[in-house]
Scaffold this active site. Structure first.
Site, PDB file in Angstrom:
ATOM      1  N   HIS A 162      36.073  16.192 -18.869  1.00  0.00           N
ATOM      2  CA  HIS A 162      36.654  15.478 -18.742  1.00  0.00           C
ATOM      3  C   HIS A 162      37.562  14.241 -18.965  1.00  0.00           C
ATOM      4  O   HIS A 162      38.949  13.427 -19.005  1.00  0.00           O
ATOM      5  CB  HIS A 162      37.000  15.775 -16.990  1.00  0.00           C
ATOM      6  CG  HIS A 162      37.724  15.223 -16.097  1.00  0.00           C
ATOM      7  ND1 HIS A 162      38.530  16.071 -15.487  1.00  0.00           N
ATOM      8  CD2 HIS A 162      38.201  14.118 -15.826  1.00  0.00           C
ATOM      9  CE1 HIS A 162      39.545  15.431 -14.477  1.00  0.00           C
ATOM     10  NE2 HIS A 162      39.212  14.481 -14.650  1.00  0.00           N
TER      11      HIS A 162
ATOM     12  N   HIS B  71      41.126  12.009 -20.955  1.00  0.00           N
ATOM     13  CA  HIS B  71      41.686  10.452 -20.948  1.00  0.00           C
ATOM     14  C   HIS B  71      42.223   9.821 -21.656  1.00  0.00           C
ATOM     15  O   HIS B  71      42.908   8.859 -21.572  1.00  0.00           O
ATOM     16  CB  HIS B  71      41.142  10.119 -19.341  1.00  0.00           C
ATOM     17  CG  HIS B  71      41.346  10.663 -17.334  1.00  0.00           C
ATOM     18  ND1 HIS B  71      42.367  10.587 -17.226  1.00  0.00           N
ATOM     19  CD2 HIS B  71      40.900  11.356 -16.600  1.00  0.00           C
ATOM     20  CE1 HIS B  71      42.344  11.474 -15.814  1.00  0.00           C
ATOM     21  NE2 HIS B  71      41.072  11.330 -15.956  1.00  0.00           N
TER      22      HIS B  71
ATOM     23  N   GLN C 206      42.726   4.852 -16.410  1.00  0.00           N
ATOM     24  CA  GLN C 206      42.130   5.415 -14.941  1.00  0.00           C
ATOM     25  C   GLN C 206      42.363   3.651 -14.162  1.00  0.00           C
ATOM     26  O   GLN C 206      43.718   4.028 -13.044  1.00  0.00           O
ATOM     27  CB  GLN C 206      42.014   5.810 -14.590  1.00  0.00           C
ATOM     28  CG  GLN C 206      42.225   7.726 -15.299  1.00  0.00           C
ATOM     29  CD  GLN C 206      40.820   8.689 -14.487  1.00  0.00           C
ATOM     30  OE1 GLN C 206      39.536   8.847 -14.428  1.00  0.00           O
ATOM     31  NE2 GLN C 206      41.366   9.024 -13.447  1.00  0.00           N
TER      32      GLN C 206
END
Length: 213
Positions: free
Chosen positions: A168, A172, A73
């Site tokens: 979650h 990723h 991210q």
């Protein structure tokens, strides 16, 4: 920021990223780095650089604010994520969602597997998909296998909201966004969430938007 297929060593890319001031820039959906499997961590960053990177991930997560952040991210395709949730929510939400405080953790090379068949469905959001939330049904309990930032083994069972966070963030690292697992009829802007669907469970949203839980 370097592109996700840059051949520059990851250590150099992290050093460049950390040369910035303030929180790290968060990559938004559509960037290929969010859609590839991250590289297993195997000493690509020396202990000092790893510690600085972990600290920057934590600071960025807090500033966003969020309860988890994975290395992809911020544009770094390594299997590293940080999680932390003080769970500042009303008792009703805490009870229904199992949202209990989750101390700061670093997950290195994490994988998870469901424990039992129970599933729980709630709205989720993502720092890489800003402004939107959708209902995701996930295993209610998972076993996490990983290493911490010091290389110590982690073998732990998570339930409730902490289990959702673990899933979650680990997703990723496999190139999976929460939208891939979501009930798309539930997709709601943050404004709509505040206006209509801010209840402890998504039952009213299911009725109003026409999807099954």
């Amino acid at each position: 920021m370097a592109s996700s297929n840059d051949l520059t060593p990851l250590s150099d890319r992290v050093e460049e990223l950390l040369s910035r001031t303030g929180p790290l820039p968060i990559v938004a959906a559509g960037d290929p780095v969010l859609r590839g499997a991250a590289e297993p961590f195997d000493g690509q960053l020396d202990p000092s650089l790893l510690a600085r990177f972990v600290a920057a991930l934590r600071d960025t997560m807090h500033a966003a604010p969020g309860v988890g952040l994975a290395a992809p991210q911020v544009g770094i395709p390594l299997r590293i994520a940080v999680i932390e949730d003080p769970a500042p929510v009303p008792d009703e939400i805490r009870e229904v969602r199992g949202r209990v405080p989750l101390p700061f953790r670093v997950l290195v090379n994490p994988v998870y597997e469901p424990v039992g068949s129970a599933r729980a469905a709630f709205f989720e959001g993502c720092l890489s998909v800003p402004g939107w939330q959708a209902v995701v049904a996930r295993p209610a309990e998972v076993r996490l296998l990983a290493r911490d930032e010091h290389g110590n083994p982690v073998d732990e069972v998570f339930t409730g909201w902490p289990a959702r966070i673990v899933q979650h963030e680990t997703d990723h690292l496999d190139g999976t966004l929460y939208l891939d697992r979501a009930e798309l009829r539930s997709l709601s802007s943050n404004e709509a969430m505040g206006r209509w669907w801010a209840q402890p469970t998504p039952a009213e949203a299911a009725k109003g938007l026409g999807f099954e839980l």
